[in-house]
Design a protein around this motif. Structure first.
Motif, PDB file in Angstrom:
ATOM      1  N   ALA A  96       8.702   2.160  -2.766  1.00  0.00           N
ATOM      2  CA  ALA A  96       9.700   1.834  -1.751  1.00  0.00           C
ATOM      3  C   ALA A  96       9.679   2.914  -0.681  1.00  0.00           C
ATOM      4  N   LYS A  97      10.262   2.575   0.476  1.00  0.00           N
ATOM      5  CA  LYS A  97      10.374   3.563   1.543  1.00  0.00           C
ATOM      6  C   LYS A  97      11.696   3.356   2.285  1.00  0.00           C
ATOM      7  N   GLY A 115      -9.655   2.470  -8.732  1.00  0.00           N
ATOM      8  CA  GLY A 115      -8.587   3.259  -8.149  1.00  0.00           C
ATOM      9  C   GLY A 115      -8.381   3.040  -6.661  1.00  0.00           C
ATOM     10  N   ARG A 116      -9.210   2.201  -6.040  1.00  0.00           N
ATOM     11  CA  ARG A 116      -9.058   1.932  -4.613  1.00  0.00           C
ATOM     12  C   ARG A 116      -7.983   0.881  -4.374  1.00  0.00           C
ATOM     13  N   VAL A 117      -7.174   1.095  -3.348  1.00  0.00           N
ATOM     14  CA  VAL A 117      -6.182   0.103  -2.947  1.00  0.00           C
ATOM     15  C   VAL A 117      -6.890  -1.003  -2.189  1.00  0.00           C
ATOM     16  N   ARG A 118      -6.741  -2.242  -2.654  1.00  0.00           N
ATOM     17  CA  ARG A 118      -7.403  -3.381  -2.024  1.00  0.00           C
ATOM     18  C   ARG A 118      -6.474  -4.178  -1.112  1.00  0.00           C
ATOM     19  N   ALA A 119      -5.169  -4.027  -1.299  1.00  0.00           N
ATOM     20  CA  ALA A 119      -4.213  -4.731  -0.430  1.00  0.00           C
ATOM     21  C   ALA A 119      -2.850  -4.070  -0.571  1.00  0.00           C
ATOM     22  N   ARG A 120      -2.075  -4.153   0.503  1.00  0.00           N
ATOM     23  CA  ARG A 120      -0.715  -3.614   0.504  1.00  0.00           C
ATOM     24  C   ARG A 120       0.240  -4.656   1.060  1.00  0.00           C
ATOM     25  N   GLY A 121       1.492  -4.506   0.712  1.00  0.00           N
ATOM     26  CA  GLY A 121       2.488  -5.413   1.264  1.00  0.00           C
ATOM     27  C   GLY A 121       3.885  -4.846   1.091  1.00  0.00           C
ATOM     28  N   GLU A 122       4.836  -5.474   1.760  1.00  0.00           N
ATOM     29  CA  GLU A 122       6.228  -5.044   1.697  1.00  0.00           C
ATOM     30  C   GLU A 122       7.129  -6.233   1.447  1.00  0.00           C
ATOM     31  N   GLY A 123       8.237  -5.966   0.772  1.00  0.00           N
ATOM     32  CA  GLY A 123       9.258  -6.972   0.600  1.00  0.00           C
ATOM     33  C   GLY A 123      10.284  -6.874   1.710  1.00  0.00           C
ATOM     34  N   GLN A 145      10.652 -12.473  -3.994  1.00  0.00           N
ATOM     35  CA  GLN A 145      10.181 -12.516  -2.616  1.00  0.00           C
ATOM     36  C   GLN A 145       8.766 -11.948  -2.491  1.00  0.00           C
ATOM     37  N   MET A 146       8.431 -10.946  -3.304  1.00  0.00           N
ATOM     38  CA  MET A 146       7.129 -10.292  -3.208  1.00  0.00           C
ATOM     39  C   MET A 146       6.015 -11.042  -3.931  1.00  0.00           C
ATOM     40  N   ALA A 147       6.359 -11.763  -4.995  1.00  0.00           N
ATOM     41  CA  ALA A 147       5.337 -12.365  -5.860  1.00  0.00           C
ATOM     42  C   ALA A 147       4.390 -13.310  -5.123  1.00  0.00           C
ATOM     43  N   PRO A 148       4.873 -14.232  -4.265  1.00  0.00           N
ATOM     44  CA  PRO A 148       3.926 -15.107  -3.573  1.00  0.00           C
ATOM     45  C   PRO A 148       2.963 -14.345  -2.668  1.00  0.00           C
TER      46      PRO A 148
END
Length: 327
Positions: A96-97, A115-123, A145-148
């Motif tokens: 969270a931020k 260990g590489r981040v392949r995607a990011r997202g926010e709720g 809200q985040m799951a889809p």
């Protein structure tokens, strides 16, 4: 990524309605399931660890949030598990931020086995007080809200991996073993089989008479049952049901196309003629759709990720205080 979905469509075989059932949970596409490596999606699960140390006072609250995310992902047909990632696992890093207006923005990152981040997202932003108090309704709302979005990103990741793999169905035609037709009266078994074998191949799908090396197998069954006569009916009718099963090399059903229609009694006891061709033509299109949906070969890869690989928990997820205990 695929997560089990059912799509019903009209299959007008001389007026026959039908249902096309497509299984597509975050699935391993066809023969590619045999070749999964650490760079492919995913072994059998998506790990969702609790993103705080075991001795953190807000551990119970964050554990509840991680569990809510797992339940929400299962609702998207993603095989998520609440656990620390094991070797070879893909996993979701929760965090969270602070929002500029004082609220809290939940975040996630999808991390590969390397260990590489392949995607990011926010709720969606939520109230800071509800977040810090670990309000169960707020946490569950965030998870739902985040799951889809997580599921959609997983689909894009899988598409990117397939795009870079010359052996994937995104870069070659599917090899389909047609195992024939069983149960039809008259010459139905032969007529349906010949028609399907002729009409099925196209630029993206081939058909073969051997199971060796096949990505999918098609097995067809026909059932004839009497229909109760209507009070004023002059002629008896029979119910014809044709099911085209599409199976993976492991025997799991990728989908099935069903055609159902009432016909004059015993009208198919001899030659099927145009009925066989019409049925096979509709079935060929349905099988094409099942293979495309199950393999994910029409999905679009995600754009390249930018930004440094860093932890996404810029602030504590929840915290306890004398006036705000975790619940």
């Amino acid at each position: 990524m695929r997560f089990c979905r059912t799509l019903c469509v009209l299959m007008p075989l001389l007026g026959l309605p039908g249902c096309l059932s497509v299984s597509h949970p975050f699935a391993n596409p066809g023969q590619e399931a045999r070749r999964l490596t650490q760079d492919n999606l995913p072994p059998s699960r998506l790990s969702v660890p609790v993103p705080v140390p075991a001795n953190a006072p807000w551990r119970p609250a964050t554990a509840r949030w991680a569990k809510d995310v797992v339940v929400a992902l299962l609702g998207q047909s993603v095989p998520a598990v609440s656990q620390n990632p094991k070797p070879g696992d893909w996993w979701v890093r929760l965090g969270a931020k602070h929002a500029p207006d004082g609220g809290v923005i939940p975040r996630y990152a999808i991390v590969g086995p390397d260990g590489r981040v392949r995607a990011r997202g926010e709720g969606a932003e939520i109230d800071r007080a509800g977040w810090l108090a670990a309000d169960p309704d707020a946490l569950n709302t965030v998870a739902l809200q985040m799951a889809p979005d997580i599921a959609q990103n997983l689909t894009g990741i899988q598409a990117g991996l397939m795009h870079s793999d010359p052996h994937s169905l995104m870069n070659r035609a599917a090899r389909v073993y047609f195992a024939g037709v069983q149960g039809a009266p008259g010459d139905g078994n032969v007529a349906l089989g010949r028609a399907f074998y002729t009409l099925f191949p196209d630029t993206r799908n081939t058909v073969q008479t051997s199971a060796k090396g096949a990505d999918y197998t098609v097995k067809t069954t026909v059932k004839i049952a009497p229909l109760p006569a209507a009070p004023k009916a002059k002629n008896a009718e029979q119910l014809v049901t044709i099911i085209w099963h599409v199976l993976t090399p492991k025997g799991q059903e990728a989908g099935a196309a069903t055609q159902v229609h009432g016909v004059p009694a015993h009208s198919l006891d001899g030659a099927w003629g145009d009925v066989a061709e019409a049925a096979a033509q509709e079935a060929a299109g349905a099988v094409h759709t099942i293979i495309t949906n199950y393999s994910g070969r029409d999905h679009k890869p995600l754009p390249p990720q930018t930004g440094a690989d860093k932890d996404d928990d810029d602030m504590p997820l929840m915290h306890t205080s004398p006036t705000s205990p975790a619940r």
